[in-house]
Design a protein around this motif. Structure first.
Motif, PDB file in Angstrom:
ATOM      1  N   TRP A   1       0.835  -1.204   0.000  1.00 31.70           N
ATOM      2  CA  TRP A   1       0.000   0.000   0.000  1.00 31.70           C
ATOM      3  C   TRP A   1       0.871   1.257   0.000  1.00 31.70           C
ATOM      4  CZ3 TRP A   1      -5.136  -0.197  -0.750  1.00 31.70           C
ATOM      5  CH2 TRP A   1      -5.840  -1.369  -0.408  1.00 31.70           C
ATOM      6  N   LEU A   2       1.898   1.268   0.850  1.00 30.86           N
ATOM      7  CA  LEU A   2       2.745   2.462   0.960  1.00 30.86           C
ATOM      8  C   LEU A   2       3.519   2.731  -0.324  1.00 30.86           C
ATOM      9  CD1 LEU A   2       4.179   2.096   4.584  1.00 30.86           C
ATOM     10  CD2 LEU A   2       2.197   3.420   3.816  1.00 30.86           C
ATOM     11  N   TYR A   3       3.995   1.666  -0.967  1.00 34.10           N
ATOM     12  CA  TYR A   3       4.774   1.858  -2.198  1.00 34.10           C
ATOM     13  C   TYR A   3       3.884   2.385  -3.326  1.00 34.10           C
ATOM     14  CZ  TYR A   3       8.493   1.170  -5.602  1.00 34.10           C
ATOM     15  OH  TYR A   3       9.463   1.373  -6.565  1.00 34.10           O
ATOM     16  N   ALA A   4       2.627   1.977  -3.326  1.00 31.15           N
ATOM     17  CA  ALA A   4       1.704   2.480  -4.342  1.00 31.15           C
ATOM     18  C   ALA A   4       1.475   3.980  -4.198  1.00 31.15           C
ATOM     19  CB  ALA A   4       0.374   1.735  -4.265  1.00 31.15           C
ATOM     20  N   ALA A   5       1.672   4.500  -2.994  1.00 35.16           N
ATOM     21  CA  ALA A   5       1.566   5.935  -2.773  1.00 35.16           C
ATOM     22  C   ALA A   5       2.909   6.638  -2.940  1.00 35.16           C
ATOM     23  CB  ALA A   5       1.025   6.214  -1.366  1.00 35.16           C
ATOM     24  N   HIS A   6       3.991   5.880  -2.900  1.00 34.32           N
ATOM     25  CA  HIS A   6       5.341   6.449  -2.930  1.00 34.32           C
ATOM     26  C   HIS A   6       5.783   6.877  -4.325  1.00 34.32           C
ATOM     27  CE1 HIS A   6       9.710   6.700  -2.514  1.00 34.32           C
ATOM     28  NE2 HIS A   6       9.821   5.752  -3.437  1.00 34.32           N
ATOM     29  N   THR A   7       5.438   6.091  -5.343  1.00 31.05           N
ATOM     30  CA  THR A   7       5.966   6.354  -6.681  1.00 31.05           C
ATOM     31  C   THR A   7       4.887   6.269  -7.741  1.00 31.05           C
ATOM     32  OG1 THR A   7       7.544   5.594  -8.376  1.00 31.05           O
ATOM     33  CG2 THR A   7       6.652   3.925  -6.903  1.00 31.05           C
ATOM     34  N   ALA A   8       4.975   7.173  -8.706  1.00 26.61           N
ATOM     35  CA  ALA A   8       4.044   7.165  -9.832  1.00 26.61           C
ATOM     36  C   ALA A   8       4.399   6.102 -10.851  1.00 26.61           C
ATOM     37  CB  ALA A   8       4.018   8.541 -10.497  1.00 26.61           C
ATOM     38  N   ARG A   9       5.548   5.446 -10.680  1.00 26.34           N
ATOM     39  CA  ARG A   9       5.950   4.414 -11.643  1.00 26.34           C
ATOM     40  C   ARG A   9       5.110   3.149 -11.514  1.00 26.34           C
ATOM     41  NH1 ARG A   9      12.314   3.460 -11.571  1.00 26.34           N
ATOM     42  NH2 ARG A   9      12.002   3.391  -9.329  1.00 26.34           N
ATOM     43  N   VAL A  10       4.600   2.879 -10.322  1.00 20.21           N
ATOM     44  CA  VAL A  10       3.896   1.620 -10.093  1.00 20.21           C
ATOM     45  C   VAL A  10       2.518   1.664 -10.751  1.00 20.21           C
ATOM     46  CG1 VAL A  10       2.851   2.281  -7.882  1.00 20.21           C
ATOM     47  CG2 VAL A  10       3.360  -0.126  -8.339  1.00 20.21           C
ATOM     48  N   ARG A  11       2.131   0.551 -11.365  1.00 15.68           N
ATOM     49  CA  ARG A  11       0.870   0.474 -12.093  1.00 15.68           C
ATOM     50  C   ARG A  11      -0.179  -0.381 -11.380  1.00 15.68           C
ATOM     51  NH1 ARG A  11       2.691   4.231 -14.007  1.00 15.68           N
ATOM     52  NH2 ARG A  11       3.304   4.666 -16.176  1.00 15.68           N
ATOM     53  N   ALA A  12       0.239  -1.227 -10.453  1.00 18.36           N
ATOM     54  CA  ALA A  12      -0.712  -2.104  -9.761  1.00 18.36           C
ATOM     55  C   ALA A  12      -0.069  -2.658  -8.498  1.00 18.36           C
ATOM     56  CB  ALA A  12      -1.158  -3.253 -10.666  1.00 18.36           C
ATOM     57  N   GLY A  13      -0.916  -2.938  -7.516  1.00 23.10           N
ATOM     58  CA  GLY A  13      -0.445  -3.558  -6.294  1.00 23.10           C
ATOM     59  C   GLY A  13      -1.423  -4.619  -5.820  1.00 23.10           C
ATOM     60  N   ILE A  14      -0.890  -5.637  -5.162  1.00 28.86           N
ATOM     61  CA  ILE A  14      -1.726  -6.671  -4.535  1.00 28.86           C
ATOM     62  C   ILE A  14      -1.186  -6.882  -3.129  1.00 28.86           C
ATOM     63  CG2 ILE A  14      -2.614  -9.028  -4.595  1.00 28.86           C
ATOM     64  CD1 ILE A  14      -1.058  -7.561  -7.738  1.00 28.86           C
ATOM     65  N   ALA A  15      -1.990  -6.490  -2.132  1.00 34.28           N
ATOM     66  CA  ALA A  15      -1.571  -6.551  -0.733  1.00 34.28           C
ATOM     67  C   ALA A  15      -2.279  -7.704  -0.031  1.00 34.28           C
ATOM     68  CB  ALA A  15      -1.892  -5.236  -0.028  1.00 34.28           C
ATOM     69  N   TRP A  16      -1.479  -8.665   0.431  1.00 37.42           N
ATOM     70  CA  TRP A  16      -2.022  -9.813   1.154  1.00 37.42           C
ATOM     71  C   TRP A  16      -1.947  -9.538   2.658  1.00 37.42           C
ATOM     72  CZ3 TRP A  16      -3.369 -14.442  -1.576  1.00 37.42           C
ATOM     73  CH2 TRP A  16      -3.013 -14.454  -2.935  1.00 37.42           C
ATOM     74  N   TYR A  17      -3.107  -9.374   3.278  1.00 36.51           N
ATOM     75  CA  TYR A  17      -3.273  -9.239   4.730  1.00 36.51           C
ATOM     76  C   TYR A  17      -2.200  -8.381   5.410  1.00 36.51           C
ATOM     77  CZ  TYR A  17      -1.064 -13.815   3.671  1.00 36.51           C
ATOM     78  OH  TYR A  17      -0.333 -14.840   3.122  1.00 36.51           O
ATOM     79  N   GLY A  18      -1.991  -7.200   4.861  1.00 35.79           N
ATOM     80  CA  GLY A  18      -1.055  -6.256   5.460  1.00 35.79           C
ATOM     81  C   GLY A  18      -1.766  -5.298   6.406  1.00 35.79           C
ATOM     82  N   ARG A  19      -1.084  -4.887   7.458  1.00 34.39           N
ATOM     83  CA  ARG A  19      -1.649  -3.963   8.424  1.00 34.39           C
ATOM     84  C   ARG A  19      -2.080  -2.670   7.739  1.00 34.39           C
ATOM     85  NH1 ARG A  19       1.387  -0.708  12.618  1.00 34.39           N
ATOM     86  NH2 ARG A  19       3.234  -1.689  11.720  1.00 34.39           N
ATOM     87  N   LEU A  20      -3.221  -2.126   8.163  1.00 35.28           N
ATOM     88  CA  LEU A  20      -3.814  -0.959   7.513  1.00 35.28           C
ATOM     89  C   LEU A  20      -3.857   0.273   8.404  1.00 35.28           C
ATOM     90  CD1 LEU A  20      -6.777  -2.850   5.841  1.00 35.28           C
ATOM     91  CD2 LEU A  20      -4.798  -1.888   4.653  1.00 35.28           C
TER      92      LEU A  20
END
Length: 296
Positions: A183-202
């Motif tokens: 989740w954090l990396y998806a907010a960190h960089t505009a380069r990322v196009r998709a993320g899949i987070a498995w049961y990570g703390r929110l």
């Protein structure tokens, strides 16, 4: 895309895994502060699913990050032509053990370049410690999010420069501790196009090393994230998941969270008693569909 050679080779797997030694303080720390599963330490030599490396190029490398040498494991199709979509695979608190490596090989069989960096290498080796509490206190608590973001950026750069990765097709997936990082990396960089987070703390209390939680960045995600969570996760209560769902809704985000009502934490971890085959296989199918939809 090809299908990996996998096997479910031990029907009595749940009963064979040793329980981790975890004191009361570690139990409280784990549940209240971190949201990590408590079941077992990682099993390095034996995972329930084994994906072979035939028709793949796999290996261990190191990447320079500001003078440090970041160890990584990577897997890619051996005879791929053209640039490959890149998937960064982020570890649990136990490091890049055999299960994480196997996830990389599964992705490589689907024509992705998968990279799993050892994101704790500066702070210590989780495999040398004897309990979840020790790992959390001696290693995880000392890892700054900013350091992790820089290491992941370096992996993305290396993938393009050294392995022919496609700079326009970058995704990230992570498990447990790595789910939060996704989740954090998806907010960190505009380069990322998709993320899949498995049961990570929110949600959680900020600290100097972890100043933001995923719920704090729900309105600034650069890419859609698919969250996969268990309804019976004792470390990540449904209330927190529902708070994140509401934050995403208010932000108008294309991200979404799928909840498996009967699944515990770490339901994808096939080396642990928490593994749930049906939910894990459905989650993997959703991951592949999410990657295909957003990376092409």
């Amino acid at each position: 895309m090809t299908t990996p050679d996998t096997r479910h080779d031990n029907p009595q797997f749940d009963s064979l895994l040793p329980a981790a030694r975890l004191d009361r303080r570690g139990f409280v720390t784990t549940l209240a502060a971190a949201g990590f599963a408590l079941a077992v330490q990682p099993v390095h030599a034996s995972t329930l699913i084994t994906t072979d490396d035939s028709k793949l190029t796999t290996g261990d490398e190191t990447i320079d990050v500001n003078g440090d040498r970041l160890p990584i494991y990577f897997a890619r199709p051996a005879e791929a032509t053209g640039r490959l979509p890149i998937v960064l695979v982020v570890q649990e608190i136990f490091g890049v053990h055999e299960h994480i490596r196997d996830v990389c090989r599964r992705l490589a069989h689907q024509d992705y370049l998968a990279i799993a960096p050892e994101l704790f290498f500066r702070q210590g080796d989780p495999s040398k410690l004897e309990s979840v509490a020790e790992i959390l206190q001696e290693i995880v608590a000392k890892v700054p999010d900013a350091q992790v973001m820089a290491d992941l950026d370096a992996c993305a750069d290396w993938a393009v420069a050294a392995q022919g990765g496609d700079p326009e097709k970058l995704a990230i997936t992570g498990f447990c501790w790595g789910g939060r990082i996704t989740w954090l990396y998806a907010a960190h960089t505009a380069r990322v196009r998709a993320g899949i987070a498995w049961y990570g703390r929110l949600v959680g209390t900020p600290s100097s090393n972890t100043p933001l939680q995923p719920i704090d960045v729900a309105d600034r995600l650069n890419a859609p994230v698919l969250g996969l969570y268990g309804g019976q996760d004792q470390g990540i209560p449904l209330e927190g998941v529902q708070m994140m769902q509401e934050a995403l809704r208010k932000a108008g985000s294309p991200s979404t969270i799928h909840i498996y009502p009967d699944a515990p934490h770490a339901f994808h971890a096939d080396y642990r008693p928490s593994y749930r085959r049906e939910e894990a296989e459905d989650g993997w199918k959703r991951l592949l569909e999410w990657l295909s939809s957003h990376l092409g």
